[in-house]
Write a protein that holds these residues in place. Structure first.
Motif, PDB file in Angstrom:
ATOM      1  N   GLU A  83       0.810  -1.310   0.062  1.00  0.00           N
ATOM      2  CA  GLU A  83       0.098   0.087   0.092  1.00  0.00           C
ATOM      3  C   GLU A  83       0.822   1.270  -0.193  1.00  0.00           C
ATOM      4  OE1 GLU A  83      -2.550  -0.580   3.301  1.00  0.00           O
ATOM      5  OE2 GLU A  83      -3.686  -2.176   2.697  1.00  0.00           O
ATOM      6  N   VAL A  84       1.944   1.251   0.866  1.00  0.00           N
ATOM      7  CA  VAL A  84       2.655   2.420   0.866  1.00  0.00           C
ATOM      8  C   VAL A  84       3.696   2.797  -0.354  1.00  0.00           C
ATOM      9  CG1 VAL A  84       4.894   3.301   2.021  1.00  0.00           C
ATOM     10  CG2 VAL A  84       3.095   2.335   3.267  1.00  0.00           C
ATOM     11  N   PRO A  88       0.428  -2.111  -7.509  1.00  0.00           N
ATOM     12  CA  PRO A  88      -0.753  -2.871  -7.786  1.00  0.00           C
ATOM     13  C   PRO A  88      -0.744  -4.219  -7.588  1.00  0.00           C
ATOM     14  CG  PRO A  88       0.017  -1.384  -9.803  1.00  0.00           C
ATOM     15  CD  PRO A  88       1.149  -1.511  -8.568  1.00  0.00           C
ATOM     16  N   ALA A  89      -1.881  -4.840  -6.910  1.00  0.00           N
ATOM     17  CA  ALA A  89      -2.092  -5.850  -6.407  1.00  0.00           C
ATOM     18  C   ALA A  89      -3.193  -6.519  -7.004  1.00  0.00           C
ATOM     19  CB  ALA A  89      -1.860  -6.338  -4.880  1.00  0.00           C
ATOM     20  N   VAL A  90      -3.300  -7.979  -7.299  1.00  0.00           N
ATOM     21  CA  VAL A  90      -4.558  -8.419  -7.782  1.00  0.00           C
ATOM     22  C   VAL A  90      -4.976  -9.806  -6.868  1.00  0.00           C
ATOM     23  CG1 VAL A  90      -4.104  -7.790 -10.219  1.00  0.00           C
ATOM     24  CG2 VAL A  90      -3.400  -9.902  -9.460  1.00  0.00           C
ATOM     25  N   ARG A  91      -6.359  -9.819  -6.795  1.00  0.00           N
ATOM     26  CA  ARG A  91      -6.751 -10.938  -6.066  1.00  0.00           C
ATOM     27  C   ARG A  91      -6.376 -12.361  -6.604  1.00  0.00           C
ATOM     28  NH1 ARG A  91     -10.438 -10.082  -2.130  1.00  0.00           N
ATOM     29  NH2 ARG A  91     -11.419  -8.226  -2.086  1.00  0.00           N
ATOM     30  N   SER A  92      -6.177 -13.361  -5.707  1.00  0.00           N
ATOM     31  CA  SER A  92      -5.723 -14.719  -6.043  1.00  0.00           C
ATOM     32  C   SER A  92      -6.687 -15.824  -5.505  1.00  0.00           C
ATOM     33  CB  SER A  92      -4.337 -15.000  -5.448  1.00  0.00           C
ATOM     34  OG  SER A  92      -4.055 -16.542  -5.493  1.00  0.00           O
ATOM     35  N   ASP A  93      -6.828 -16.658  -6.314  1.00  0.00           N
ATOM     36  CA  ASP A  93      -7.832 -17.699  -5.963  1.00  0.00           C
ATOM     37  C   ASP A  93      -7.072 -18.846  -5.082  1.00  0.00           C
ATOM     38  OD1 ASP A  93      -9.732 -16.843  -7.806  1.00  0.00           O
ATOM     39  OD2 ASP A  93      -9.068 -18.003  -9.640  1.00  0.00           O
ATOM     40  N   SER A  94      -5.844 -18.785  -4.822  1.00  0.00           N
ATOM     41  CA  SER A  94      -5.031 -19.421  -4.105  1.00  0.00           C
ATOM     42  C   SER A  94      -5.073 -18.589  -2.472  1.00  0.00           C
ATOM     43  CB  SER A  94      -3.672 -19.786  -4.280  1.00  0.00           C
ATOM     44  OG  SER A  94      -3.891 -20.279  -5.667  1.00  0.00           O
ATOM     45  N   ALA A  95      -4.577 -19.542  -1.531  1.00  0.00           N
ATOM     46  CA  ALA A  95      -4.524 -19.123  -0.214  1.00  0.00           C
ATOM     47  C   ALA A  95      -3.159 -19.189   0.550  1.00  0.00           C
ATOM     48  CB  ALA A  95      -5.784 -19.554   0.752  1.00  0.00           C
ATOM     49  N   ALA A  96      -2.705 -18.347   1.255  1.00  0.00           N
ATOM     50  CA  ALA A  96      -1.413 -18.804   2.071  1.00  0.00           C
ATOM     51  C   ALA A  96      -1.574 -19.577   2.960  1.00  0.00           C
ATOM     52  CB  ALA A  96      -1.071 -17.319   2.667  1.00  0.00           C
ATOM     53  N   VAL A  97      -0.609 -20.490   3.249  1.00  0.00           N
ATOM     54  CA  VAL A  97      -0.781 -21.456   4.405  1.00  0.00           C
ATOM     55  C   VAL A  97       0.438 -21.343   5.537  1.00  0.00           C
ATOM     56  CG1 VAL A  97      -0.741 -23.905   4.629  1.00  0.00           C
ATOM     57  CG2 VAL A  97      -1.857 -23.108   2.735  1.00  0.00           C
ATOM     58  N   ASP A  98       0.241 -21.261   6.639  1.00  0.00           N
ATOM     59  CA  ASP A  98       1.324 -21.302   7.450  1.00  0.00           C
ATOM     60  C   ASP A  98       1.852 -22.674   7.911  1.00  0.00           C
ATOM     61  OD1 ASP A  98      -0.355 -22.105   9.366  1.00  0.00           O
ATOM     62  OD2 ASP A  98      -0.912 -20.336  10.437  1.00  0.00           O
ATOM     63  N   ASN A  99       2.705 -22.587   8.798  1.00  0.00           N
ATOM     64  CA  ASN A  99       3.299 -24.114   9.123  1.00  0.00           C
ATOM     65  C   ASN A  99       2.395 -24.842   9.818  1.00  0.00           C
ATOM     66  OD1 ASN A  99       5.671 -23.575   7.955  1.00  0.00           O
ATOM     67  ND2 ASN A  99       6.631 -22.484   9.601  1.00  0.00           N
ATOM     68  N   ALA A 104      -5.227 -18.202   4.789  1.00  0.00           N
ATOM     69  CA  ALA A 104      -5.847 -16.978   4.882  1.00  0.00           C
ATOM     70  C   ALA A 104      -5.763 -16.471   3.536  1.00  0.00           C
ATOM     71  CB  ALA A 104      -4.872 -16.001   5.735  1.00  0.00           C
ATOM     72  N   PRO A 105      -6.573 -15.480   2.945  1.00  0.00           N
ATOM     73  CA  PRO A 105      -6.457 -14.875   1.805  1.00  0.00           C
ATOM     74  C   PRO A 105      -5.104 -14.262   1.479  1.00  0.00           C
ATOM     75  CG  PRO A 105      -8.401 -14.374   2.926  1.00  0.00           C
ATOM     76  CD  PRO A 105      -7.662 -14.745   3.999  1.00  0.00           C
ATOM     77  N   GLU A 106      -4.988 -14.184   0.053  1.00  0.00           N
ATOM     78  CA  GLU A 106      -3.734 -13.699  -0.390  1.00  0.00           C
ATOM     79  C   GLU A 106      -4.115 -12.865  -1.721  1.00  0.00           C
ATOM     80  OE1 GLU A 106      -1.299 -16.854  -0.989  1.00  0.00           O
ATOM     81  OE2 GLU A 106      -1.841 -17.296  -3.008  1.00  0.00           O
ATOM     82  N   ARG A 107      -3.254 -12.169  -2.052  1.00  0.00           N
ATOM     83  CA  ARG A 107      -3.044 -11.207  -3.588  1.00  0.00           C
ATOM     84  C   ARG A 107      -1.692 -11.448  -4.023  1.00  0.00           C
ATOM     85  NH1 ARG A 107      -4.004  -5.350  -2.039  1.00  0.00           N
ATOM     86  NH2 ARG A 107      -2.942  -5.909  -0.124  1.00  0.00           N
ATOM     87  N   LEU A 108      -1.453 -11.045  -5.383  1.00  0.00           N
ATOM     88  CA  LEU A 108      -0.409 -11.035  -6.056  1.00  0.00           C
ATOM     89  C   LEU A 108      -0.003  -9.792  -6.564  1.00  0.00           C
ATOM     90  CD1 LEU A 108      -1.141 -14.284  -8.308  1.00  0.00           C
ATOM     91  CD2 LEU A 108       0.230 -14.304  -6.235  1.00  0.00           C
ATOM     92  N   VAL A 109       1.325  -9.585  -6.751  1.00  0.00           N
ATOM     93  CA  VAL A 109       1.874  -8.663  -7.316  1.00  0.00           C
ATOM     94  C   VAL A 109       2.648  -8.873  -8.402  1.00  0.00           C
ATOM     95  CG1 VAL A 109       1.637  -6.896  -5.461  1.00  0.00           C
ATOM     96  CG2 VAL A 109       3.651  -8.339  -5.685  1.00  0.00           C
ATOM     97  N   HIS A 110       2.939  -8.027  -9.560  1.00  0.00           N
ATOM     98  CA  HIS A 110       3.526  -8.831 -10.753  1.00  0.00           C
ATOM     99  C   HIS A 110       4.599  -7.809 -11.234  1.00  0.00           C
ATOM    100  CE1 HIS A 110       0.750 -12.051 -11.471  1.00  0.00           C
ATOM    101  NE2 HIS A 110      -0.321 -11.355 -11.035  1.00  0.00           N
ATOM    102  N   ARG A 111       5.569  -8.171 -11.855  1.00  0.00           N
ATOM    103  CA  ARG A 111       6.617  -7.576 -12.479  1.00  0.00           C
ATOM    104  C   ARG A 111       7.139  -6.186 -11.918  1.00  0.00           C
ATOM    105  NH1 ARG A 111       2.619  -8.786 -16.163  1.00  0.00           N
ATOM    106  NH2 ARG A 111       1.551  -7.115 -15.702  1.00  0.00           N
ATOM    107  N   LEU A 112       8.040  -6.805 -10.710  1.00  0.00           N
ATOM    108  CA  LEU A 112       8.429  -5.680  -9.714  1.00  0.00           C
ATOM    109  C   LEU A 112       9.829  -5.688  -9.953  1.00  0.00           C
ATOM    110  CD1 LEU A 112       7.093  -7.309  -6.410  1.00  0.00           C
ATOM    111  CD2 LEU A 112       6.317  -5.112  -7.695  1.00  0.00           C
ATOM    112  N   GLN A 113      10.164  -4.379  -9.958  1.00  0.00           N
ATOM    113  CA  GLN A 113      11.377  -3.848 -10.237  1.00  0.00           C
ATOM    114  C   GLN A 113      12.042  -2.930  -8.888  1.00  0.00           C
ATOM    115  OE1 GLN A 113      13.187  -4.103 -13.092  1.00  0.00           O
ATOM    116  NE2 GLN A 113      11.485  -5.412 -14.051  1.00  0.00           N
ATOM    117  N   GLY A 114      13.076  -2.969  -8.464  1.00  0.00           N
ATOM    118  CA  GLY A 114      13.768  -2.361  -7.323  1.00  0.00           C
ATOM    119  C   GLY A 114      15.315  -2.525  -7.238  1.00  0.00           C
ATOM    120  N   ARG A 115      15.509  -2.044  -6.039  1.00  0.00           N
ATOM    121  CA  ARG A 115      17.217  -2.053  -5.859  1.00  0.00           C
ATOM    122  C   ARG A 115      17.539  -2.503  -4.370  1.00  0.00           C
ATOM    123  NH1 ARG A 115      20.364   0.601  -9.557  1.00  0.00           N
ATOM    124  NH2 ARG A 115      19.101   1.682 -11.055  1.00  0.00           N
ATOM    125  N   TRP A 116      18.508  -3.283  -4.322  1.00  0.00           N
ATOM    126  CA  TRP A 116      18.957  -3.558  -3.096  1.00  0.00           C
ATOM    127  C   TRP A 116      19.675  -2.406  -2.312  1.00  0.00           C
ATOM    128  CZ3 TRP A 116      16.208  -7.546  -1.948  1.00  0.00           C
ATOM    129  CH2 TRP A 116      16.152  -8.756  -2.962  1.00  0.00           C
TER     130      TRP A 116
END
Length: 314
Positions: A83-84, A88-99, A104-116
């Protein structure tokens, strides 16, 4: 992810989990083939319950700290950071699974560019977005990065948790370096584990751990603060009678409670470590019966290859 709430020390700690949706590591350009990444430990965050290796990344001008998590089969972003940074994020039909296998519901983000933080560029084809606990935002933790998925094609991620350092070299060369550094050489060599039902690149690693004369396979998870034994494991069957009430944990699917065993001498990576593992329900994907967290891994070196892992501890 699983957040462990310690009743004794009131320190909040994290066990970052492998997810059921797997991130795809895209081909990197020549300028984006890293030889190493500037990872570090942060004493202030360790005091808050995060003793994990960390790396800083910046996307759209917004920097955050990410946990370097070998137990994550996807790169995972916290919803506050998405958000900060206005990603852009889109809804996913999959769910995150913990150990613990909670979802829990999840979303997806695509084609990210950044720097370390050392100004090296990176590209991520996609990543999962989940709602982490509020503590992530207050500590400026932006999520989890999977070191094995950051390795360029044909390279292994060499994660030395003693330093810490993360570099990318061919698996054979890294294994030879490890043998030369150990006199005598003592390490486990195991296969990587993949989700055959996924169309995306993915892999995590399991390794044998032994105590009380019995051995179980455990997920090698640098995102987990503490070691967890499955309540269905052979190890727990051997030593579980000496357990006592343990701390509560909070994952993406809610809170769970468990037990713990004190002063367990656990053989992993060719060496023995004494620790106080938790006992709770654990997802059995890849045949695991537990999770090796940073209490077991802090003195270890991991070579995370495309098909196998070499694992050695001091």
């Amino acid at each position: 992810m699983t957040r462990v709430l310690s009743n004794s020390s009131e320190i909040t700690s994290l066990c970052a989990a492998a997810m059921t949706l797997f991130a795809l590591a895209p081909p990197l350009s020549a300028q984006e083939n890293p030889r190493s990444l500037p990872i570090f430990y942060d004493p202030a965050l360790a005091a808050q319950g995060f003793p994990n290796p960390l790396v800083k990344a910046r996307i759209a001008g917004h920097e955050a700290i990410f946990i370097v998590d070998s137990g994550a089969s996807a790169n995972v972003f916290a919803d506050w950071y998405v958000e900060v940074a206005r990603i852009p994020a889109v809804r996913s039909d999959s769910a995150a699974v913990d150990n613990a296998g909670k979802t829990a519901p999840e979303r997806l983000v695509h084609r990210l560019q950044g720097r370390w933080s050392d100004d090296q560029r990176f590209s991520l084809n996609e990543a999962i977005v989940v709602a982490f606990p509020p503590l992530f935002k207050s500590l400026h933790l932006g999520g989890l990065v999977s070191p094995q998925l950051l390795a360029p094609p044909g390279m292994a991620a060499v994660l030395d948790l003693r330093v810490p350092s993360l570099r990318f070299v061919p698996f054979g060369r890294a294994q030879a370096d490890l043998r030369r550094s150990k006199v005598p050489a003592q390490f486990d060599l195991t296969q990587s584990c993949k989700n055959a039902n996924s169309n995306l690149e993915n892999r995590v690693y399991v390794a044998p751990a032994t105590t009380a004369g019995v051995t179980d396979l455990m997920l090698v998870d640098t995102g987990a603060t503490g070691t967890i034994l499955s309540d269905r494991s052979k190890i727990v069957q051997a030593i579980g009678s000496g357990s006592e009430p343990g701390p509560r944990s909070e994952g993406v699917g809610g809170e769970t409670s468990g037990r713990m065993v004190r002063n367990v001498q656990l053989l992993r990576g060719g060496r023995i470590v004494t620790l106080n593992p938790s006992i709770r329900e654990v997802s059995e994907r890849c045949g695991v019966r537990g999770i090796l967290g940073m209490d077991a891994l802090r003195s270890c070196s991991l070579i995370l290859g495309e098909k196998e892992m070499a694992f050695s501890c001091d």
